[in-house]
Motif scaffolding. Structure first.
Motif, PDB file in Angstrom:
ATOM      1  N   ALA A 124       1.786  11.160  -4.791  1.00 42.25           N
ATOM      2  CA  ALA A 124       1.550  11.609  -4.258  1.00 42.25           C
ATOM      3  C   ALA A 124       2.233  12.654  -3.066  1.00 42.25           C
ATOM      4  N   TRP A 125       3.660  11.792  -2.190  1.00 45.75           N
ATOM      5  CA  TRP A 125       4.570  12.410  -1.814  1.00 45.75           C
ATOM      6  C   TRP A 125       5.054  13.451  -2.191  1.00 45.75           C
ATOM      7  N   GLN A 149       4.837  19.330  -1.385  1.00 42.46           N
ATOM      8  CA  GLN A 149       4.718  20.892  -1.372  1.00 42.46           C
ATOM      9  C   GLN A 149       3.636  21.469  -0.132  1.00 42.46           C
ATOM     10  N   GLN A 150       2.934  21.336   0.614  1.00 47.98           N
ATOM     11  CA  GLN A 150       1.621  21.021   1.099  1.00 47.98           C
ATOM     12  C   GLN A 150       2.656  21.787   2.274  1.00 47.98           C
ATOM     13  N   GLN A 194       1.321  -0.961  -0.168  1.00 51.76           N
ATOM     14  CA  GLN A 194       0.128   0.079  -0.091  1.00 51.76           C
ATOM     15  C   GLN A 194       0.642   0.857   0.559  1.00 51.76           C
ATOM     16  N   ALA A 195       1.963   1.316  -1.107  1.00 49.97           N
ATOM     17  CA  ALA A 195       2.636   2.472  -0.781  1.00 49.97           C
ATOM     18  C   ALA A 195       1.585   3.829  -2.130  1.00 49.97           C
TER      19      ALA A 195
END
Length: 103
Positions: free
Chosen positions: A25-26, A31-32, A19-20
């Motif tokens: 997403a990374w 960024q956030q 479930q990587a």
């Protein structure tokens, strides 16, 4: 017997699927985190120094070093470094001045 074997093989196949998180997403996470840490720092022209340190999921934090200039008049635009701890669950950033080598 065959039904049991197929059930076990099916469970094994499903359990090995990782479930990587995706690269996208990374990138979004980084960024956030950068945006929130820079906003929390209050430094002028702040930027991240290198990549963040990702702690184990049980900890729930990431750490990021920031560099910029202090905007306060009495600081005379002096360069400063701050450490940002980013709470991954709450998506909140907390910063403190970072002076390497000083207790």
């Amino acid at each position: 017997m065959k039904a049991t074997l197929f059930t076990l093989l099916g469970c094994a196949a499903v359990s090995t699927v990782a479930q990587a998180s995706s690269d996208q997403a990374w990138d979004q996470h980084y960024q956030q985190m950068n945006q929130r840490c820079i906003a929390a720092s209050g430094l002028k022209d702040a930027r991240a120094l290198g990549k963040p340190a990702e702690f184990d999921d049980r900890v729930g934090y990431s750490a990021l070093l920031l560099e910029g200039r202090y905007p306060q008049k009495h600081m005379n635009n002096r360069r400063g470094t701050e450490l940002c701890l980013y709470d991954n669950q709450r998506k909140a950033a907390f910063v403190t001045e970072w002076t390497p080598g000083k207790p």
